[in-house]
Scaffold this motif. Structure first.
Motif, PDB file in Angstrom:
ATOM      1  N   ASP A  17      12.475 123.438   5.186  1.00 20.80           N
ATOM      2  CA  ASP A  17      11.686 122.235   4.929  1.00 20.80           C
ATOM      3  C   ASP A  17      10.950 122.397   3.607  1.00 20.80           C
ATOM      4  O   ASP A  17      11.283 123.266   2.808  1.00 20.80           O
ATOM      5  CB  ASP A  17      10.756 121.909   6.106  1.00 20.80           C
ATOM      6  CG  ASP A  17       9.738 123.002   6.416  1.00 20.80           C
ATOM      7  OD1 ASP A  17       9.381 123.771   5.495  1.00 20.80           O
ATOM      8  OD2 ASP A  17       9.275 123.087   7.566  1.00 20.80           O
ATOM      9  N   GLY A  18       9.972 121.534   3.373  1.00 21.36           N
ATOM     10  CA  GLY A  18       9.288 121.558   2.094  1.00 21.36           C
ATOM     11  C   GLY A  18      10.174 121.144   0.937  1.00 21.36           C
ATOM     12  O   GLY A  18       9.900 121.465  -0.223  1.00 21.36           O
ATOM     13  N   GLY A  71       4.589 132.124   3.864  1.00 23.94           N
ATOM     14  CA  GLY A  71       4.899 130.855   4.510  1.00 23.94           C
ATOM     15  C   GLY A  71       3.818 130.437   5.474  1.00 23.94           C
ATOM     16  O   GLY A  71       2.684 130.916   5.415  1.00 23.94           O
ATOM     17  N   ALA A  72       4.162 129.524   6.367  1.00 28.33           N
ATOM     18  CA  ALA A  72       3.188 129.019   7.326  1.00 28.33           C
ATOM     19  C   ALA A  72       2.726 130.135   8.257  1.00 28.33           C
ATOM     20  O   ALA A  72       3.510 131.002   8.651  1.00 28.33           O
ATOM     21  CB  ALA A  72       3.792 127.881   8.140  1.00 28.33           C
ATOM     22  N   SER A  78       9.023 127.089  -0.667  1.00 27.30           N
ATOM     23  CA  SER A  78       9.094 125.653  -0.986  1.00 27.30           C
ATOM     24  C   SER A  78       8.109 125.298  -2.087  1.00 27.30           C
ATOM     25  O   SER A  78       8.444 124.553  -3.023  1.00 27.30           O
ATOM     26  CB  SER A  78       8.779 124.829   0.268  1.00 27.30           C
ATOM     27  OG  SER A  78       9.606 125.163   1.343  1.00 27.30           O
ATOM     28  N   LEU A  79       6.881 125.808  -1.986  1.00 25.18           N
ATOM     29  CA  LEU A  79       5.842 125.532  -2.979  1.00 25.18           C
ATOM     30  C   LEU A  79       6.249 126.071  -4.345  1.00 25.18           C
ATOM     31  O   LEU A  79       6.124 125.372  -5.363  1.00 25.18           O
ATOM     32  CB  LEU A  79       4.521 126.162  -2.520  1.00 25.18           C
ATOM     33  CG  LEU A  79       3.358 126.159  -3.509  1.00 25.18           C
ATOM     34  CD1 LEU A  79       2.986 124.745  -3.925  1.00 25.18           C
ATOM     35  CD2 LEU A  79       2.151 126.881  -2.902  1.00 25.18           C
ATOM     36  N   VAL A 107       7.436 127.996   3.636  1.00 26.02           N
ATOM     37  CA  VAL A 107       6.802 126.959   2.825  1.00 26.02           C
ATOM     38  C   VAL A 107       6.234 127.544   1.533  1.00 26.02           C
ATOM     39  O   VAL A 107       6.047 126.836   0.546  1.00 26.02           O
ATOM     40  CB  VAL A 107       5.719 126.218   3.634  1.00 26.02           C
ATOM     41  CG1 VAL A 107       4.488 127.078   3.859  1.00 26.02           C
ATOM     42  CG2 VAL A 107       5.328 124.906   2.953  1.00 26.02           C
ATOM     43  N   THR A 121      -3.251 124.560   3.271  1.00 28.06           N
ATOM     44  CA  THR A 121      -2.260 123.609   2.776  1.00 28.06           C
ATOM     45  C   THR A 121      -2.924 122.314   2.322  1.00 28.06           C
ATOM     46  O   THR A 121      -2.619 121.789   1.243  1.00 28.06           O
ATOM     47  CB  THR A 121      -1.213 123.316   3.866  1.00 28.06           C
ATOM     48  OG1 THR A 121      -0.619 124.541   4.293  1.00 28.06           O
ATOM     49  CG2 THR A 121      -0.121 122.380   3.349  1.00 28.06           C
ATOM     50  N   THR A 174      -3.237 120.850  -1.578  1.00 26.66           N
ATOM     51  CA  THR A 174      -2.811 119.482  -1.895  1.00 26.66           C
ATOM     52  C   THR A 174      -3.918 118.723  -2.600  1.00 26.66           C
ATOM     53  O   THR A 174      -3.689 118.089  -3.644  1.00 26.66           O
ATOM     54  CB  THR A 174      -2.402 118.739  -0.613  1.00 26.66           C
ATOM     55  OG1 THR A 174      -1.363 119.462   0.042  1.00 26.66           O
ATOM     56  CG2 THR A 174      -1.913 117.332  -0.928  1.00 26.66           C
ATOM     57  N   ALA A 187       1.867 119.549  10.860  1.00 24.55           N
ATOM     58  CA  ALA A 187       2.093 120.641   9.914  1.00 24.55           C
ATOM     59  C   ALA A 187       3.192 120.262   8.923  1.00 24.55           C
ATOM     60  O   ALA A 187       3.097 120.569   7.730  1.00 24.55           O
ATOM     61  CB  ALA A 187       2.463 121.913  10.669  1.00 24.55           C
ATOM     62  N   ALA A 209       2.746 119.922   4.832  1.00 24.97           N
ATOM     63  CA  ALA A 209       3.603 120.641   3.883  1.00 24.97           C
ATOM     64  C   ALA A 209       4.288 119.666   2.928  1.00 24.97           C
ATOM     65  O   ALA A 209       4.354 119.906   1.714  1.00 24.97           O
ATOM     66  CB  ALA A 209       4.639 121.464   4.639  1.00 24.97           C
ATOM     67  N   ASN A 210       4.790 118.558   3.463  1.00 22.68           N
ATOM     68  CA  ASN A 210       5.454 117.567   2.612  1.00 22.68           C
ATOM     69  C   ASN A 210       4.492 116.956   1.606  1.00 22.68           C
ATOM     70  O   ASN A 210       4.861 116.682   0.460  1.00 22.68           O
ATOM     71  CB  ASN A 210       6.080 116.473   3.469  1.00 22.68           C
ATOM     72  CG  ASN A 210       7.339 116.938   4.180  1.00 22.68           C
ATOM     73  OD1 ASN A 210       7.805 118.054   3.965  1.00 22.68           O
ATOM     74  ND2 ASN A 210       7.895 116.091   5.041  1.00 22.68           N
TER      75      ASN A 210
END
Length: 267
Positions: A146-147, A70-71, A118-119, A115, A39, A43, A86, A90-91
């Motif tokens: 989330d994400g 995901g995670a 989310s991505l 996630v 992750t 980023t 974590a 992710a954020n």
């Protein structure tokens, strides 16, 4: 790096080809489940793309038959590893994708869950192979989406479908996702690679300043305000941090590792 895949972190490959930075999550044996290290590396790579003269767009995809499950919550210490750090990681990834001045294309070759979903949904262009699926699996283990998905999914498909995906943890097939407006393109297995390549070439040939201005304007119109992405990320961080301390979350993660159905008690 041009034309040659290089590991940027365990589980992540990076390659610049035809003006595109390709970032490939490369843990096919676990459906590209994302570690903390992956992750952070994703980023950093997306952020760095902004200053690379030979990069006009970013393409994110997965190796094998999945985009990302995901995670990575496998192992007995998963509940200790999955903490607020974590969430912050992710954020940061979602913010990097949305804030990147260059187009980000998600090539969703298979399952996109947690996630990973989310991505994909934070990206600007989302190409889904018709065998792919989108899953907000958080409820299955006692967590909340989330994400930024509490904002991005609702913005794309509306509140009712977002609630269905989030509360029931039901997967949305690629065909359903395209019909609902969750993804931009749908392709058969035979046409998928060619379509991704075609779209990457079109984006690379576009006017960079126009693309940056367009991306910012559309995101400002759809992902800002009191119910926008930034507020969603903060709400999700707060809510998820509380849920991380619950017995239900611990039970959900244990059940996942033990491949059984969890028993939630509201504790």
């Amino acid at each position: 790096m041009t034309g040659v895949e290089e590991p940027t972190a365990p589980g992540l490959l990076s390659q610049v080809q035809d003006d595109a930075l390709w970032l490939t999550m490369n843990r096919p044996e676990v459906f590209n489940a994302m570690t903390g290290e992956m992750t952070l590396a994703l980023t950093d790579a997306v952020r760095a793309a902004a200053s690379l003269d030979d990069v006009r767009l970013v393409v994110v995809t997965g190796a094998g038959d999945a985009f990302s499950a995901g995670a990575d919550i496998s192992g007995e210490d998963a509940i200790e590893r999955f903490d607020v750090r974590a969430m912050d990681a992710a954020n940061a990834l979602i913010r990097a994708v949305v804030d990147c001045p260059k187009p980000v294309l998600a090539a969703v070759n298979g399952m996109a869950a947690g996630v990973g979903c989310s991505l994909a949904l934070a990206s600007d262009i989302i190409v889904a192979r018709d065998s792919a699926s989108f899953l907000l699996a958080f409820a299955r283990i006692g967590f909340m989406p989330d994400g930024g998905t509490s904002a991005t999914v609702a913005a794309a498909v509306g509140r009712p479908r977002a609630m269905r995906m989030a509360l029931l943890g039901e997967p949305l097939s690629a065909t359903e996702a395209y019909a609902a407006g969750l993804v931009t393109h749908l392709a058969s297995t035979e046409e998928y690679d060619a379509l991704v390549a075609t779209l990457a070439r079109r984006l690379a040939a576009g006017a960079p300043l126009s693309q940056t201005a367009t991306k910012r304007a559309v995101n400002a119109a759809t992902l800002t305000g009191p119910w926008g992405l930034e507020d969603a990320l903060e709400r999700e961080r707060t809510g998820q941090t509380v849920l991380m301390r619950t017995a239900d979350a611990a039970e959900g993660m244990r059940a996942f590792s033990e491949r059984r159905k969890p028993t939630f008690r509201g504790e």
